[in-house]
Every structure is written in C-alpha cells, then in structure tokens.
Design a protein around this motif. Sequence first.
Motif, PDB file in Angstrom:
ATOM      1  N   ALA A   6      78.481  26.210 -26.802  1.00 45.27           N
ATOM      2  CA  ALA A   6      77.817  25.011 -26.282  1.00 45.27           C
ATOM      3  C   ALA A   6      77.120  25.309 -24.960  1.00 45.27           C
ATOM      4  O   ALA A   6      76.005  24.833 -24.708  1.00 45.27           O
ATOM      5  N   ALA A 266      76.830  19.128 -22.281  1.00 48.46           N
ATOM      6  CA  ALA A 266      76.918  19.674 -23.633  1.00 48.46           C
ATOM      7  C   ALA A 266      78.287  20.299 -23.874  1.00 48.46           C
ATOM      8  O   ALA A 266      78.869  20.179 -24.972  1.00 48.46           O
ATOM      9  N   GLU A 270      81.194  19.078 -26.672  1.00 48.12           N
ATOM     10  CA  GLU A 270      81.865  19.999 -27.581  1.00 48.12           C
ATOM     11  C   GLU A 270      83.379  19.957 -27.390  1.00 48.12           C
ATOM     12  O   GLU A 270      84.141  20.021 -28.367  1.00 48.12           O
TER      13      GLU A 270
END
Length: 382
Positions: A6, A266, A270
């Motif tokens: 990620a 991000a 995840e």
Amino acid sequence: PGLVGAIQNQAAKLQHVILGGMSHPPIIELAERLADIAPGDLQYSFFCGDGASAVEAALKIALQYWVNIGVPGKTRFVGLVEGYHGDTLGAIGVGYVESFHKDYLPAVTRAHRACSPHCLQCPFGKEPTSCDIECFGPMEEILREHHQEIAAVVVEPLCQGAAGVRIYPEEYLRRLRRLCDELDILLIADEIAVGFGRTGSMFACGRAGITPDIMTIGKGLTGGMMPMSATMVTPDVYNSFRNGEDGVDRTFYHSHTYGGNPVTAALAVEALRIYEEEAILEKVAIRGKQLDAGFAKLSSLLPGTRHLSLGMIAVMEFPDEHGGPDRARAIGRTAMAEGLLVRPRGRAVYLWPPLTTTEAELEAMLKILEQAITETGNTRHT
C-alpha cells in the motif's frame, strides 16, 4: 506485505496533499471506513500525525464547540490522576505525569484530576465481589461542583497505560457517559493506545457500550508502520462548526501540514482491510485467553500478587512483601537479558504483545517472565 504494498503503490501515485481546502481519494476512503467501524455516530475525522496532536485537536474542538453554540465559560477540563495523553503542553495539562512532566508544570494549565480507578490497588479497599465502582465518586463530585466551567472530561477508556496499565471496569465509563449527558459536558475518549482490537473489541468504548463525543485514535490505525492519528467527532460536534447566515465565523482554524498524508492514508485503509480480512478480533479472543491464563499462573507464584487482563493486555503488580517497584525493575532487567523487552511501571509488570502474536511466541514470552520472576526471588533489588 499488504501494508508495504500500500505504501509503495500510493507513493508512486501521489505523495502529498495538504488538507487545507483540498482532499484526495485515500483520505476520503479512510474517513468513510472509520465512520463505519467507530462506536455509535462518530462519523467525522480530523487527521493528524501523532497521538498528542490528535489530543490537542480534541481539546481545541471541545473548547470551540461551546463557543460555537453560545455557551460561555466552559474552559476547563477534567482528567484522571496518572492519566497520560501525550507530551505537548495541552496534553500535559489533562495528562500530567510527575516523572515525565515536572519541568514543564509552570507553563501548563492543569485540569481537574479525579481519582484513578486502580483495581489492583483499589483506593477504597474493595474487591471485585464487593465493588460498586466507588472510585467514580471523586469524578462525580468534581463534575457536579464545577460542571458550569467544564468543557470536557478526558480519559483513557478501560486502561490507563502509562500509569502502570491500570485496567478498570466498563461500568465506570457507562456512569461517566450518563453523568456527562446529565451535566452537559463533552466526553473525550483517548483510544490512541487501546483502539483497533487491543481490548478485544475494535474500540474500548464499543466494549463498554458507550459513544464519546470526541475520540482520538492512532498507533494501530496504520498497523504501527507510519505516523498517523485522527480525532473523530459526532454530528452534533461537527455541525457546530458550520458557518450560518448569522455571519459568525465558526471555522476550526487548526492544521498540520502532513495530517492526512496520502501515503499514510492508503496504508491505514489497507490496515483496516487486514483487520477485517484476518478476523483480528477473533485472534485477540484466542490469544487473550492464553495471556490471561499465563498471568494467572505467574501471579500464583507469589502469594498476594494479583493480575488483570483485557484482550491483549495483561498486568501483574508486586506488593511490598515481594519487592514492589524494585522487584518489577529487576524482572524487567532479567527478562531483557533473556530476549524479552518489558517496560515495568511502578509495581507493575505487563505484556502488551502484537495482535499478530502466535501461540508459540506468547508461550515463549510467558516462560521468560516466569524465569525472570523465579530468578529475582532470592536477590536483593536495587
């Protein structure tokens, strides 16, 4: 691997956008995911870079909330004795720890401080079978006497970490929530340390069945890999910051350059996906039972030594007849020599293992602790 991926994928797309009047897809997705899993109607997030920053934002939000709705004079806070909420000046005010913060005291506005709900050393001499949450009495007394000037109460829900992992009953939080509602006081829950499955529930407040007005989160938000935190609020608090036709500016003028950074956002998205995909709460339930059983055995080695556990947290305290703080420090040194890092606090020795800890790894930790307790039994502690 998913967390590393990620970071790599987002770093190749967009590295940074300041959230001042702008946004980006990862932070929007993260805010939506957090709203889905947070207790009750905590739906809005203000993103920061670390726990203390999230607490500072929470304090300022609480102060401005009362100004926004036209209620003057609510400028004080209430915390718990030995509470800890970070090391910035505002956070020190609500979470003053003498050994950490004494040099900064002249510059700090200190909050009212209520008795710490310390079950292993109950200040009222109660046992679990006779306890009626008498430790809530001092908190109630402060709130009823000073409610007109109190903006918010700030607590670490269910476990005061830096105080020595003081685990306390869910009913304390439920009584606090009811009293704050009665007296028109905001409740701030600092879940920086205990959020994201640590207590056996996604959030400690959810385990207690309450919803704070403001909740701070961090640490586990990114799986511990990169710095990120958030201050979450209910619609009532959020909407008080909207500008209306009266011309009054209610904007929350508070910002951090890297709060809500795309790469960390991000990563957090995840991490939340992995918590769900790997059924982390089920794993905590299993390992938590192993941890509790292990500490029950360890505390039985020394009569009068007691333990408590909460999800993937377990603590035992050594009374004076077993060496007290000196014994705890000696156990820490001995365990370190055998490859286990523990951080004794006062009389307390505790384990706070990763949520991904395997059965074999936890068993190894417990064996090292047992060895350390045994080896320090006949030594002089200094």
